[in-house]
Design a protein around this motif. Structure first.
Motif, PDB file in Angstrom:
ATOM      1  N   VAL A 309       0.847  -1.182   0.000  1.00  0.00           N
ATOM      2  CA  VAL A 309       0.000   0.000   0.000  1.00  0.00           C
ATOM      3  C   VAL A 309       0.889   1.240   0.000  1.00  0.00           C
ATOM      4  O   VAL A 309       1.782   1.382   0.845  1.00  0.00           O
ATOM      5  CB  VAL A 309      -0.963  -0.007   1.212  1.00  0.00           C
ATOM      6  CG1 VAL A 309      -0.218  -0.091   2.532  1.00  0.00           C
ATOM      7  CG2 VAL A 309      -1.879   1.200   1.179  1.00  0.00           C
ATOM      8  N   ASN A 310       0.705   2.120  -0.973  1.00  0.00           N
ATOM      9  CA  ASN A 310       1.577   3.284  -1.130  1.00  0.00           C
ATOM     10  C   ASN A 310       0.883   4.611  -0.850  1.00  0.00           C
ATOM     11  O   ASN A 310       1.551   5.641  -0.707  1.00  0.00           O
ATOM     12  CB  ASN A 310       2.161   3.318  -2.551  1.00  0.00           C
ATOM     13  CG  ASN A 310       3.169   2.212  -2.770  1.00  0.00           C
ATOM     14  OD1 ASN A 310       4.019   1.951  -1.918  1.00  0.00           O
ATOM     15  ND2 ASN A 310       3.079   1.544  -3.919  1.00  0.00           N
ATOM     16  N   GLU A 311      -0.444   4.604  -0.797  1.00  0.00           N
ATOM     17  CA  GLU A 311      -1.148   5.842  -0.510  1.00  0.00           C
ATOM     18  C   GLU A 311      -2.504   5.550   0.104  1.00  0.00           C
ATOM     19  O   GLU A 311      -3.061   4.461  -0.067  1.00  0.00           O
ATOM     20  CB  GLU A 311      -1.338   6.681  -1.779  1.00  0.00           C
ATOM     21  CG  GLU A 311      -2.144   6.004  -2.870  1.00  0.00           C
ATOM     22  CD  GLU A 311      -2.296   6.888  -4.099  1.00  0.00           C
ATOM     23  OE1 GLU A 311      -1.611   7.922  -4.182  1.00  0.00           O
ATOM     24  OE2 GLU A 311      -3.124   6.545  -4.969  1.00  0.00           O
ATOM     25  N   MET A 312      -3.013   6.521   0.838  1.00  0.00           N
ATOM     26  CA  MET A 312      -4.349   6.403   1.407  1.00  0.00           C
ATOM     27  C   MET A 312      -4.940   7.798   1.571  1.00  0.00           C
ATOM     28  O   MET A 312      -4.222   8.812   1.556  1.00  0.00           O
ATOM     29  CB  MET A 312      -4.314   5.673   2.756  1.00  0.00           C
ATOM     30  CG  MET A 312      -3.683   6.451   3.876  1.00  0.00           C
ATOM     31  SD  MET A 312      -3.762   5.567   5.446  1.00  0.00           S
ATOM     32  CE  MET A 312      -3.199   6.877   6.566  1.00  0.00           C
ATOM     33  N   LEU A 313      -6.248   7.834   1.726  1.00  0.00           N
ATOM     34  CA  LEU A 313      -6.967   9.088   1.903  1.00  0.00           C
ATOM     35  C   LEU A 313      -7.232   9.280   3.391  1.00  0.00           C
ATOM     36  O   LEU A 313      -7.895   8.461   4.022  1.00  0.00           O
ATOM     37  CB  LEU A 313      -8.287   9.052   1.128  1.00  0.00           C
ATOM     38  CG  LEU A 313      -9.160  10.301   1.189  1.00  0.00           C
ATOM     39  CD1 LEU A 313      -8.484  11.449   0.438  1.00  0.00           C
ATOM     40  CD2 LEU A 313     -10.544  10.013   0.607  1.00  0.00           C
ATOM     41  N   SER A 326      -1.727  10.600   1.056  1.00  0.00           N
ATOM     42  CA  SER A 326      -0.297  10.470   1.339  1.00  0.00           C
ATOM     43  C   SER A 326       0.011   9.022   1.688  1.00  0.00           C
ATOM     44  O   SER A 326      -0.889   8.175   1.775  1.00  0.00           O
ATOM     45  CB  SER A 326       0.112  11.399   2.488  1.00  0.00           C
ATOM     46  OG  SER A 326      -0.614  11.103   3.659  1.00  0.00           O
ATOM     47  N   HIS A 327       1.280   8.736   1.927  1.00  0.00           N
ATOM     48  CA  HIS A 327       1.690   7.385   2.299  1.00  0.00           C
ATOM     49  C   HIS A 327       1.241   7.102   3.732  1.00  0.00           C
ATOM     50  O   HIS A 327       1.337   7.974   4.604  1.00  0.00           O
ATOM     51  CB  HIS A 327       3.215   7.248   2.186  1.00  0.00           C
ATOM     52  CG  HIS A 327       3.683   5.826   2.220  1.00  0.00           C
ATOM     53  ND1 HIS A 327       3.814   5.108   3.400  1.00  0.00           N
ATOM     54  CD2 HIS A 327       4.052   4.981   1.222  1.00  0.00           C
ATOM     55  CE1 HIS A 327       4.231   3.890   3.119  1.00  0.00           C
ATOM     56  NE2 HIS A 327       4.397   3.781   1.812  1.00  0.00           N
ATOM     57  N   GLY A 332       1.375   7.373  11.084  1.00  0.00           N
ATOM     58  CA  GLY A 332       1.540   6.514  12.243  1.00  0.00           C
ATOM     59  C   GLY A 332       2.686   5.541  12.041  1.00  0.00           C
ATOM     60  O   GLY A 332       3.406   5.590  11.046  1.00  0.00           O
ATOM     61  N   GLY A 333       2.838   4.614  12.986  1.00  0.00           N
ATOM     62  CA  GLY A 333       3.925   3.654  12.947  1.00  0.00           C
ATOM     63  C   GLY A 333       3.529   2.348  12.293  1.00  0.00           C
ATOM     64  O   GLY A 333       2.662   2.293  11.403  1.00  0.00           O
ATOM     65  N   THR A 334       4.168   1.271  12.755  1.00  0.00           N
ATOM     66  CA  THR A 334       3.971  -0.051  12.158  1.00  0.00           C
ATOM     67  C   THR A 334       2.530  -0.509  12.254  1.00  0.00           C
ATOM     68  O   THR A 334       1.995  -1.113  11.310  1.00  0.00           O
ATOM     69  CB  THR A 334       4.884  -1.064  12.864  1.00  0.00           C
ATOM     70  OG1 THR A 334       6.242  -0.626  12.776  1.00  0.00           O
ATOM     71  CG2 THR A 334       4.751  -2.434  12.225  1.00  0.00           C
ATOM     72  N   ARG A 335       1.881  -0.211  13.366  1.00  0.00           N
ATOM     73  CA  ARG A 335       0.499  -0.643  13.566  1.00  0.00           C
ATOM     74  C   ARG A 335      -0.420  -0.038  12.497  1.00  0.00           C
ATOM     75  O   ARG A 335      -1.277  -0.708  11.933  1.00  0.00           O
ATOM     76  CB  ARG A 335       0.044  -0.254  14.970  1.00  0.00           C
ATOM     77  CG  ARG A 335      -1.331  -0.786  15.345  1.00  0.00           C
ATOM     78  CD  ARG A 335      -1.702  -0.339  16.751  1.00  0.00           C
ATOM     79  NE  ARG A 335      -0.964  -1.087  17.764  1.00  0.00           N
ATOM     80  CZ  ARG A 335      -0.266  -0.534  18.738  1.00  0.00           C
ATOM     81  NH1 ARG A 335      -0.181   0.780  18.823  1.00  0.00           N
ATOM     82  NH2 ARG A 335       0.370  -1.286  19.626  1.00  0.00           N
ATOM     83  N   HIS A 336      -0.235   1.250  12.204  1.00  0.00           N
ATOM     84  CA  HIS A 336      -1.063   1.916  11.198  1.00  0.00           C
ATOM     85  C   HIS A 336      -0.747   1.410   9.793  1.00  0.00           C
ATOM     86  O   HIS A 336      -1.653   1.213   8.973  1.00  0.00           O
ATOM     87  CB  HIS A 336      -0.857   3.432  11.261  1.00  0.00           C
ATOM     88  CG  HIS A 336      -1.415   4.073  12.495  1.00  0.00           C
ATOM     89  ND1 HIS A 336      -0.811   3.943  13.726  1.00  0.00           N
ATOM     90  CD2 HIS A 336      -2.515   4.836  12.684  1.00  0.00           C
ATOM     91  CE1 HIS A 336      -1.522   4.606  14.623  1.00  0.00           C
ATOM     92  NE2 HIS A 336      -2.555   5.149  14.023  1.00  0.00           N
ATOM     93  N   LEU A 337       0.530   1.207   9.516  1.00  0.00           N
ATOM     94  CA  LEU A 337       0.920   0.735   8.189  1.00  0.00           C
ATOM     95  C   LEU A 337       0.371  -0.665   7.922  1.00  0.00           C
ATOM     96  O   LEU A 337      -0.140  -0.951   6.834  1.00  0.00           O
ATOM     97  CB  LEU A 337       2.441   0.745   8.056  1.00  0.00           C
ATOM     98  CG  LEU A 337       3.008   0.332   6.698  1.00  0.00           C
ATOM     99  CD1 LEU A 337       2.468   1.232   5.588  1.00  0.00           C
ATOM    100  CD2 LEU A 337       4.534   0.383   6.717  1.00  0.00           C
ATOM    101  N   MET A 371      -8.970   3.373  -3.011  1.00  0.00           N
ATOM    102  CA  MET A 371      -7.817   3.356  -2.107  1.00  0.00           C
ATOM    103  C   MET A 371      -8.299   3.205  -0.674  1.00  0.00           C
ATOM    104  O   MET A 371      -9.492   3.316  -0.375  1.00  0.00           O
ATOM    105  CB  MET A 371      -6.973   4.624  -2.258  1.00  0.00           C
ATOM    106  CG  MET A 371      -7.640   5.892  -1.757  1.00  0.00           C
ATOM    107  SD  MET A 371      -6.511   7.324  -1.794  1.00  0.00           S
ATOM    108  CE  MET A 371      -6.299   7.544  -3.564  1.00  0.00           C
ATOM    109  N   VAL A 372      -7.349   2.945   0.194  1.00  0.00           N
ATOM    110  CA  VAL A 372      -7.646   2.881   1.628  1.00  0.00           C
ATOM    111  C   VAL A 372      -7.975   4.284   2.122  1.00  0.00           C
ATOM    112  O   VAL A 372      -7.348   5.265   1.707  1.00  0.00           O
ATOM    113  CB  VAL A 372      -6.435   2.314   2.405  1.00  0.00           C
ATOM    114  CG1 VAL A 372      -6.699   2.346   3.910  1.00  0.00           C
ATOM    115  CG2 VAL A 372      -6.116   0.895   1.939  1.00  0.00           C
ATOM    116  N   GLN A 373      -8.964   4.380   3.007  1.00  0.00           N
ATOM    117  CA  GLN A 373      -9.245   5.654   3.655  1.00  0.00           C
ATOM    118  C   GLN A 373      -9.069   5.485   5.160  1.00  0.00           C
ATOM    119  O   GLN A 373      -9.414   4.447   5.735  1.00  0.00           O
ATOM    120  CB  GLN A 373     -10.645   6.149   3.319  1.00  0.00           C
ATOM    121  CG  GLN A 373     -11.771   5.168   3.616  1.00  0.00           C
ATOM    122  CD  GLN A 373     -13.105   5.687   3.121  1.00  0.00           C
ATOM    123  OE1 GLN A 373     -13.226   6.803   2.643  1.00  0.00           O
ATOM    124  NE2 GLN A 373     -14.139   4.867   3.234  1.00  0.00           N
TER     125      GLN A 373
END
Length: 382
Positions: A309-313, A326-327, A332-337, A371-373
């Motif tokens: 995943v390279n971008e989200m809203l 944005s990316h 956030g950190g690892t949990r958000h990614l 995309m992911v929001q």
């Protein structure tokens, strides 16, 4: 209000007019729909005075502790089973600081009303009408303006959050954005009791409980009866649950007449808190969208054949806030990614992420944006 008050907390003046219009609009709409709403809509001058007093009270201390109080704008006649003082007390920081230790438990509201002279405190109550204006003081310098939902128990609806000179007014129209998850629509559905149902209420209460344990946590909500989500989980799972733990689902499936009883609500809250507590364990807790517990302590991995995943809203339901693309790592950190990757790969699923610093984000898939929001909703959870 006969006696003039010198309002020195400028944020109170900034937000008072918007709050007056909000409560007037929603109370009027509820009454127009034939709902019995005894709550009174406070004018801006009253709102300013209550917020100003609450703010300066929050900065004081009693026996080394900061006051945690809730002020509700209602007359004694609008409250059921209220505790009335023999003589009304003046609404000022000194009185509120003294009362604070005795009324800091959740659900207790100090009743505020007015006479020809000034505002006064008439007593305390646990029962307030829908849309009653409430100022909650959870910590020094932090005020949450909220009201009890129409025909809904549990989490009150937040209208605005004031922290020092920062003012955040909740944007009700955020729920109208394309592909907003139902849990967000439910939290922002102030005037429609149909938007506030027990099923979505569970996720709201779960989010509140996850945020309260302050360890941070991840909750993945996956489609019932599907095993596709397993393709995005690294095996073995530390704590798989077999068969699925269905107590929460069973409580919700009980006869609707039982749901009006306090015992049912207490059992529901205890069960929600129990599952939310599992999110404090390293890894993700996984439940179905019918609220069966499937696993906890699970590690998220990228699904085979899917791109990173390279971008989200990113959005926030605050007036004046602008959605940005944005990316995920910027938010956030690892949990958000990992949550963003999970929703990118499992587009029927949803992820709820609590940070240790109090931030809370709901991840879902937007078909319209492809995309992911990510919706930051901590303002709605205070």
């Amino acid at each position: 209000m006969g006696k003039h008050r010198n309002i020195t907390y400028q944020a109170a003046k900034t937000v008072s007019q918007a709050l007056e219009e909000h409560f007037k609009r929603n109370i009027s709409a509820a009454r127009h729909n034939n709902d019995d709403i005894p709550a009174s809509s406070p004018p801006a001058t009253i709102i300013e005075a209550i917020i100003d007093t609450a703010f300066w009270t929050s900065l004081r201390r009693e026996e080394g502790q900061s006051p945690k109080i809730s002020l509700a704008w209602l007359s004694p006649d609008q409250a059921d089973q209220a505790m009335l003082f023999e003589k009304p007390l003046p609404l000022n920081s000194g009185v509120l600081t003294k009362l604070g230790p005795g009324v800091e438990r959740p659900g207790i509201h100090l009743g505020v009303w007015q006479d020809e002279e000034d505002l006064y405190i008439w007593g305390a109550t646990r029962s307030i009408p829908s849309f009653c204006f409430v100022v909650d003081v959870p910590e020094p310098g932090l005020l949450v303006i909220k009201h009890r939902r129409l025909d809904g128990f549990g989490k009150f609806a937040n209208v605005a959050v004031l922290k020092g000179d920062e003012v955040k007014v909740v944007d009700e129209d955020n729920a109208k954005l394309p592909d907003s998850p139902n849990v967000l629509k439910n939290m922002l559905g102030y005037t429609s009791s149909g938007l506030w149902d027990d099923s979505l209420n569970v996720l709201v209460q779960m989010a509140v409980s996850m945020r309260a344990h302050k360890h941070g946590g991840s909750l993945l909500v996956v489609p019932s009866g599907s095993t596709t989500w397993q393709k995005s989980i690294i095996y073995p799972i530390n704590f798989a649950v077999q068969p699925a733990f269905s107590l929460l689902k069973d409580i919700l499936d009980r006869d609707t007449t039982e749901k009006n009883q306090n015992l049912w609500q207490d059992e529901l809250k205890r069960t929600i808190d129990g599952i939310a507590g599992l999110t404090a364990i390293d890894g993700a807790t996984i439940i179905s969208d019918s609220y069966e517990l499937l696993a906890f302590g699970a590690k998220i991995g990228r699904r085979e054949g899917m791109e990173p995943v390279n971008e989200m809203l990113a959005t926030e339901p605050i007036a004046g806030s602008v959605a940005t693309v944005s990316h995920p790592a910027r938010h956030g950190g690892t949990r958000h990614l990992s949550a963003a990757q999970f929703v990118h790969d499992q587009r029927e699923a949803m992820a709820l992420i609590a940070s240790q610093d109090g931030r809370f984000t709901v991840f879902s898939w937007s078909r319209s944006e492809n995309m992911v929001q990510a919706h930051r909703i901590e303002t709605l959870l205070l």
